[in-house]
Design a protein around this motif. Structure first.
Motif, short mmCIF file in Angstrom:
data_model
loop_
_atom_site.label_atom_id
_atom_site.label_comp_id
_atom_site.label_asym_id
_atom_site.label_seq_id
_atom_site.Cartn_x
_atom_site.Cartn_y
_atom_site.Cartn_z
N VAL A 1 -3.62 -0.66 -3.39
CA VAL A 1 -2.36 -1.35 -3.65
C VAL A 1 -1.62 -0.57 -4.73
N SER B 1 -4.78 -0.31 -7.35
CA SER B 1 -5.95 -1.18 -7.34
C SER B 1 -6.51 -1.20 -5.93
N ASP B 2 -7.83 -1.12 -5.81
CA ASP B 2 -8.44 -1.16 -4.48
C ASP B 2 -8.65 -2.60 -4.06
N LEU B 3 -8.32 -2.87 -2.82
CA LEU B 3 -8.48 -4.19 -2.24
C LEU B 3 -9.39 -4.01 -1.04
N THR C 1 -9.02 -11.09 -0.41
CA THR C 1 -8.92 -10.66 0.98
C THR C 1 -10.24 -10.07 1.45
N ALA D 1 -12.92 -8.40 -2.20
CA ALA D 1 -12.32 -7.93 -3.46
C ALA D 1 -11.23 -8.90 -3.90
N GLU D 2 -10.95 -8.89 -5.17
CA GLU D 2 -9.86 -9.70 -5.70
C GLU D 2 -8.96 -8.83 -6.55
N VAL D 3 -7.68 -8.91 -6.27
CA VAL D 3 -6.68 -8.33 -7.17
C VAL D 3 -6.06 -9.52 -7.87
N THR E 1 0.83 -1.21 0.00
CA THR E 1 0.00 0.00 0.00
C THR E 1 0.87 1.25 0.00
N HIS F 1 -10.50 -7.15 3.49
CA HIS F 1 -10.12 -5.92 4.18
C HIS F 1 -11.31 -5.03 4.43
N TYR G 1 -5.25 -11.85 3.63
CA TYR G 1 -4.11 -11.54 2.77
C TYR G 1 -2.96 -12.49 3.07
#
Length: 134
Positions: free
Chosen positions: A91, A114-116, A83, A120-122, A34, A85, A51
């Protein structure tokens, strides 16, 4: 383009020019940040429920898609990070490590934010993580 860390630069120079043994990591792990690290380390790795660093594998060296005059390795498979979060974190960089936790960071690079967040999935698609010597 990724940046080799001070740790990896010293290890390679010692191996090539001083005949100091360098053992390749059995497994390489992809971490998300981050706050971006530097060649000396640091940064803020994502943490919290769900994570974990993910295993990353690379294809054999081949011509760099961006510059055919040099060699590069690309990640060979998709790598999902899932994750839970709360709140959402952004990220901004990745790092490659020689251990699932702690360990030595080998390389790092900034990535598009990218927002996590919750559920959510990155996902890192194949051939998106490139390592090359310049």
């Amino acid at each position: 383009m990724s940046s080799f860390t001070t740790y990896l630069e010293a290890a390679i120079l010692n191996h090539v020019f001083r005949n100091v043994a360098l053992t390749s990591p059995a497994t390489i792990y992809l971490a998300l940040f981050t706050s971006a690290p530097t060649d000396a380390g640091g940064g803020t790795e994502v943490s919290g429920s769900g994570y974990a660093r993910q295993v990353i594998a690379f294809d054999a060296p081949a011509a760099d898609p961006a510059d055919a005059t040099r060699q590069a390795v690309l990640n060979s498979a998709a790598i999902p990070f899932v994750t839970t979060h709360d709140p959402v974190v952004s990220v901004v960089a990745y790092g490659l490590f020689d251990a699932a936790t702690l360990g030595n960071m080998l390389t790092w690079a900034p990535i598009p934010a990218s927002d996590l967040g919750v559920n959510a999935e990155v996902r890192v698609d194949p051939s998106k993580i490139k390592q090359a010597l310049s």
